[in-house]
Write a protein that holds these residues in place. Structure first.
Motif, PDB file in Angstrom:
ATOM      1  N   GLN A  11     -41.383  39.781  35.503  1.00 55.90           N
ATOM      2  CA  GLN A  11     -41.304  40.790  34.117  1.00 55.90           C
ATOM      3  C   GLN A  11     -41.702  39.540  33.078  1.00 55.90           C
ATOM      4  N   ALA A  22     -41.902  46.763  30.076  1.00 53.94           N
ATOM      5  CA  ALA A  22     -40.980  47.824  30.539  1.00 53.94           C
ATOM      6  C   ALA A  22     -40.259  47.491  31.789  1.00 53.94           C
ATOM      7  N   PRO A  24     -37.760  49.467  34.219  1.00 53.88           N
ATOM      8  CA  PRO A  24     -37.130  50.510  34.586  1.00 53.88           C
ATOM      9  C   PRO A  24     -35.714  50.549  35.216  1.00 53.88           C
ATOM     10  N   GLY A  25     -34.694  51.113  34.824  1.00 50.83           N
ATOM     11  CA  GLY A  25     -33.479  51.136  35.503  1.00 50.83           C
ATOM     12  C   GLY A  25     -32.601  49.744  34.987  1.00 50.83           C
ATOM     13  N   ARG A  28     -27.720  51.575  34.895  1.00 49.15           N
ATOM     14  CA  ARG A  28     -27.677  52.399  35.568  1.00 49.15           C
ATOM     15  C   ARG A  28     -26.465  52.930  35.719  1.00 49.15           C
ATOM     16  N   CYS A 139     -34.000  53.335  26.101  1.00 48.40           N
ATOM     17  CA  CYS A 139     -33.875  54.754  26.311  1.00 48.40           C
ATOM     18  C   CYS A 139     -32.463  55.364  26.380  1.00 48.40           C
ATOM     19  N   HIS A 181     -45.515  55.037  27.518  1.00 50.16           N
ATOM     20  CA  HIS A 181     -44.406  54.739  28.476  1.00 50.16           C
ATOM     21  C   HIS A 181     -43.223  55.281  28.556  1.00 50.16           C
ATOM     22  N   THR A 183     -39.909  57.138  29.688  1.00 53.19           N
ATOM     23  CA  THR A 183     -38.635  56.246  30.083  1.00 53.19           C
ATOM     24  C   THR A 183     -37.498  57.360  30.384  1.00 53.19           C
ATOM     25  N   GLN A 184     -36.562  56.912  31.132  1.00 58.64           N
ATOM     26  CA  GLN A 184     -35.515  57.555  31.482  1.00 58.64           C
ATOM     27  C   GLN A 184     -34.456  57.013  30.854  1.00 58.64           C
ATOM     28  N   ASP A 187     -33.722  52.927  31.004  1.00 57.18           N
ATOM     29  CA  ASP A 187     -34.898  52.008  31.025  1.00 57.18           C
ATOM     30  C   ASP A 187     -34.878  51.490  29.827  1.00 57.18           C
TER      31      ASP A 187
END
Ligand SMILES: O=C(O)CCC(=O)C(=O)O
Ligand SMILES: [Fe+2]
Length: 251
Positions: A11, A22, A24-25, A28, A139, A181, A183-184, A187
């Motif tokens: 990353q 980006a 992700p997660g 959490r 996000c 991008h 996102t959830q 993220d």
């Protein structure tokens, strides 16, 4: 305590190559839930002179007033103070040194809320405070093509400032690819102050809240107080505005 995200070597390498990465997660479960709960708390805090800064926009659908953005949050909310601390470590990994908080905000992008023209964040006059910044976009609500997720142009970050205090023109962005991008919640996307980015208006029925915390290298000083004093003079929160005076949002 909210867990501090740690970036992988890959990353960090991707950020160096592209000007953004980006993740992700990054947060959490209970931590992602806390960020969402805190965002709703801030949204509901009474708007008062001398507190957090609330800015409104008019709905593109019916002209109704919408919260567009809330800035200057951490001084008035313990949860966001904790979050600004947790987000320092990944930015320090990318800069290779300790960092200090420069500014933070939530962009609400409610249904009917506007988008953002292509720009580099440094175009907002940040270059007078430090040579570069890293912004963490966290996000809060799922962001999709429909409600205006972030779009970033990779590999442009070493070209310096492409224009002054106005959005990039089609000539400036010719040859750039803006990658969408989605996102959830939980993220994050980290990008530097020279990476061009944009996003579409929210033409959906789903709110798209996103938290942005921006840091600079500790060796370049702590500019939080002077930045906010300058901004309060030039572009104060709606509740502190002089009637009849025009305030122009540039980038
Ligand atoms: O909220 C977005 O989609 C982008 C926001 C942005 O680029 C900014 O506020 O500088
Ligand atoms: Fe931006």
């Amino acid at each position: 305590m909210i867990a501090t995200p740690v970036l992988t070597d890959q990353q960090v390498a991707d950020f160096d190559r592209d000007g953004y990465v980006a993740v992700p997660g990054a947060f959490r479960g209970a931590d992602a839930d806390a960020a969402m709960r805190w965002t709703t708390e801030v949204q509901q805090m009474p708007e008062e002179v001398g507190k957090h800064w609330v800015f409104h926009e008019q709905s593109r659908i019916d002209g109704a007033p919408l919260i567009n953005r809330i800035e200057y949050i951490a001084p008035f909310h313990a949860g966001f103070r904790e979050l600004t601390e947790a987000l320092k470590a990944p930015c320090a990994q990318l800069f290779g040194e300790e960092v200090v908080l420069f500014k933070e905000k939530i962009n609400f992008k409610m249904p009917g809320g506007g988008g953002f023209e292509p720009h580099q964040d440094s175009q907002a006059g940040w270059d007078v405070y430090a040579s570069n910044f890293i912004t963490v976009a966290l996000c809060i609500d799922a962001a999709s093509e429909e409600n205006g997720c972030l779009e970033l142009a990779p590999g442009q970050h070493r070209r310096g400032l492409l224009r002054g205090m106005e959005p990039l023109t089609p000539e400036d962005t010719a040859g750039m690819t803006f990658r969408k991008h989605p996102t959830q919640p939980g993220d994050m996307v980290l990008f530097d102050a020279y990476t061009p980015h944009r996003s579409e208006p929210n033409n959906s029925a789903r709110i798209r809240r996103m938290y942005f915390a921006t840091y600079n290298r500790a060796s370049e000083g702590d500019h939080f107080a002077p930045y906010h004093a300058d901004k309060r003079r030039n572009f104060p929160p709606d509740i502190e505005r002089e009637p009849g005076k025009e305030y122009v949002y540039k980038v």
